[in-house]
Design an enzyme around this catalytic site. Structure first.
Site, short mmCIF file in Angstrom:
data_model
loop_
_atom_site.label_atom_id
_atom_site.label_comp_id
_atom_site.label_asym_id
_atom_site.label_seq_id
_atom_site.Cartn_x
_atom_site.Cartn_y
_atom_site.Cartn_z
N ILE A 1 -2.30 -4.98 27.09
CA ILE A 1 -2.95 -4.02 27.99
C ILE A 1 -3.58 -4.78 29.15
O ILE A 1 -4.55 -5.53 28.94
CB ILE A 1 -4.03 -3.19 27.26
CG1 ILE A 1 -3.45 -2.52 26.01
CG2 ILE A 1 -4.65 -2.16 28.20
CD1 ILE A 1 -4.49 -1.90 25.10
N ARG A 2 -3.02 -4.62 30.34
CA ARG A 2 -3.50 -5.39 31.51
C ARG A 2 -3.80 -6.84 31.11
O ARG A 2 -4.87 -7.38 31.37
CB ARG A 2 -4.74 -4.73 32.13
CG ARG A 2 -4.41 -3.41 32.84
CD ARG A 2 -5.63 -2.82 33.51
NE ARG A 2 -6.66 -2.46 32.56
CZ ARG A 2 -6.64 -1.38 31.79
NH1 ARG A 2 -5.63 -0.54 31.86
NH2 ARG A 2 -7.61 -1.13 30.96
N GLU B 1 -5.59 -6.37 17.19
CA GLU B 1 -6.43 -5.43 16.42
C GLU B 1 -5.99 -3.98 16.58
O GLU B 1 -6.52 -3.10 15.92
CB GLU B 1 -7.91 -5.59 16.83
CG GLU B 1 -8.33 -4.94 18.13
CD GLU B 1 -7.83 -5.63 19.41
OE1 GLU B 1 -7.01 -6.57 19.32
OE2 GLU B 1 -8.23 -5.20 20.50
N GLY C 1 -11.35 -6.36 26.54
CA GLY C 1 -12.22 -5.44 27.28
C GLY C 1 -12.09 -5.81 28.74
O GLY C 1 -10.98 -5.91 29.25
N GLU C 2 -13.20 -6.11 29.35
CA GLU C 2 -13.18 -6.52 30.76
C GLU C 2 -13.94 -7.84 30.85
O GLU C 2 -15.15 -7.89 30.62
CB GLU C 2 -13.80 -5.41 31.60
CG GLU C 2 -13.17 -5.26 32.97
CD GLU C 2 -13.60 -6.35 33.93
OE1 GLU C 2 -12.74 -6.90 34.64
OE2 GLU C 2 -14.78 -6.69 33.92
N SER C 3 -13.22 -8.91 31.19
CA SER C 3 -13.82 -10.24 31.07
C SER C 3 -15.03 -10.45 31.99
O SER C 3 -15.98 -11.15 31.62
CB SER C 3 -12.77 -11.33 31.31
OG SER C 3 -12.16 -11.15 32.57
N ARG D 1 -5.33 -13.52 35.27
CA ARG D 1 -5.71 -12.18 34.81
C ARG D 1 -4.67 -11.15 35.25
O ARG D 1 -4.00 -11.32 36.26
CB ARG D 1 -7.07 -11.79 35.40
CG ARG D 1 -8.20 -12.66 34.88
CD ARG D 1 -9.52 -12.26 35.51
NE ARG D 1 -9.89 -10.91 35.12
CZ ARG D 1 -10.90 -10.25 35.68
NH1 ARG D 1 -11.61 -10.79 36.64
NH2 ARG D 1 -11.19 -9.02 35.28
N HIS E 1 -3.47 -7.61 22.05
CA HIS E 1 -4.48 -7.00 21.17
C HIS E 1 -3.95 -6.93 19.75
O HIS E 1 -3.31 -5.94 19.38
CB HIS E 1 -4.80 -5.58 21.66
CG HIS E 1 -5.63 -5.53 22.89
ND1 HIS E 1 -6.99 -5.31 22.87
CD2 HIS E 1 -5.30 -5.69 24.18
CE1 HIS E 1 -7.46 -5.33 24.10
NE2 HIS E 1 -6.45 -5.55 24.92
N CYS F 1 -7.19 -11.27 24.56
CA CYS F 1 -7.09 -10.62 25.87
C CYS F 1 -8.27 -11.03 26.77
O CYS F 1 -8.35 -12.18 27.16
CB CYS F 1 -6.95 -9.11 25.69
SG CYS F 1 -6.21 -8.35 27.13
N1 GLN Z 1 -7.67 -7.08 32.41
C1 GLN Z 1 -8.80 -7.46 31.63
C2 GLN Z 1 -9.56 -8.62 32.27
O1 GLN Z 1 -9.04 -9.25 33.15
C3 GLN Z 1 -8.38 -7.83 30.22
C4 GLN Z 1 -7.70 -6.66 29.58
C5 GLN Z 1 -7.91 -6.51 28.11
O2 GLN Z 1 -8.77 -7.16 27.50
N2 GLN Z 1 -7.18 -5.58 27.56
O3 GLN Z 1 -10.65 -8.88 31.89
#
Ligand code: GLN
Length: 199
Positions: free
Chosen positions: A135-136, A173, A48-50, A107, A171, A80
């Site tokens: 993903i990112r 999942e 997600g977004e840390s 990151r 990921h 992630c």
């Molecule tokens: N870019 C997100 C972060 O730095 C992590 C990306 C992800 O969980 N798919 O939190």
């Protein structure tokens, strides 16, 4: 014995992890309150977004509660953003979140053109390559002596384990392949059998 795995459900890819875990016969529940941790054999911290996940963890008392969970010998799997949340060091001087795993993470490390991609990865302990979706994604820049590197992609560490802590950049999942979830459930099974499971 049925293994109960929680998926931290503050933000991110929660349902997908629950589906992957159920596919291999584990009981899986979303975790929204710290009181639920006592019923679990293991915990997944999703992507997600840390920064957002970290903020919500602080707000709802999860930082201390999850540190205790780890100190009790219960396994944690960070994927992630979850990997970033587990790390002791985040490059760039950002405040760490749980600070449990002895590694430095970077990151959004794969650059813009490769913001998101899929590949087949060799992972130590799994007998065939697994499909991995990035993903990112973060990467693990360096690990301490107690950390075992499980997977490397183009020279970068993308999966590692420190005792009962497991982390990956990608990921697992988002594919039909539950091999890495099965690896984690086996860790939880082992921990439960040695007496640190849910009471
Ligand atoms: N870019 C997100 C972060 O730095 C992590 C990306 C992800 O969980 N798919 O939190």
């Amino acid at each position: 014995m049925t293994i109960h795995i929680g998926v931290l459900a503050l933000q991110g890819a929660v349902e997908e992890h629950i589906r992957s875990l159920r596919r291999i016969g584990a009981e899986a529940v979303p975790v929204k309150r710290v009181e639920q941790l006592g019923e679990l054999h293991g915990l997944v911290i999703p992507g997600g977004e840390s920064t957002t996940i970290g903020k919500l963890m602080r707000k709802y008392g999860f930082i201390e509660a999850i540190r205790r969970f780890a100190a009790d010998g219960k396994p944690i799997f960070g994927t992630c953003a979850g990997l970033i949340v587990l790390a002791k060091r985040i490059e760039g001087g950002e405040e760490p979140h749980l600070g449990l795993m002895d590694m430095t993470v970077v990151r959004n490390a794969f650059g813009r053109q490769r913001e998101s991609f899929e590949t087949d990865l060799e992972v130590a302990g799994i007998d065939r390559p697994i499909r991995a979706v990035f993903i990112r994604a973060p990467l693990i820049k360096e690990v301490g002596p107690g950390v075992e590197v499980l997977s490397v992609y183009r020279g970068e560490i993308v999966a590692a384990r420190q005792g009962r802590l497991l982390a990956c950049s990608f990921h697992p999942e988002l594919t039909d392949d539950s091999a890495l979830h099965a690896y984690f459930v086996a860790m939880a099974e082992e921990a439960a059998a040695s007496g640190s499971g849910a009471k």
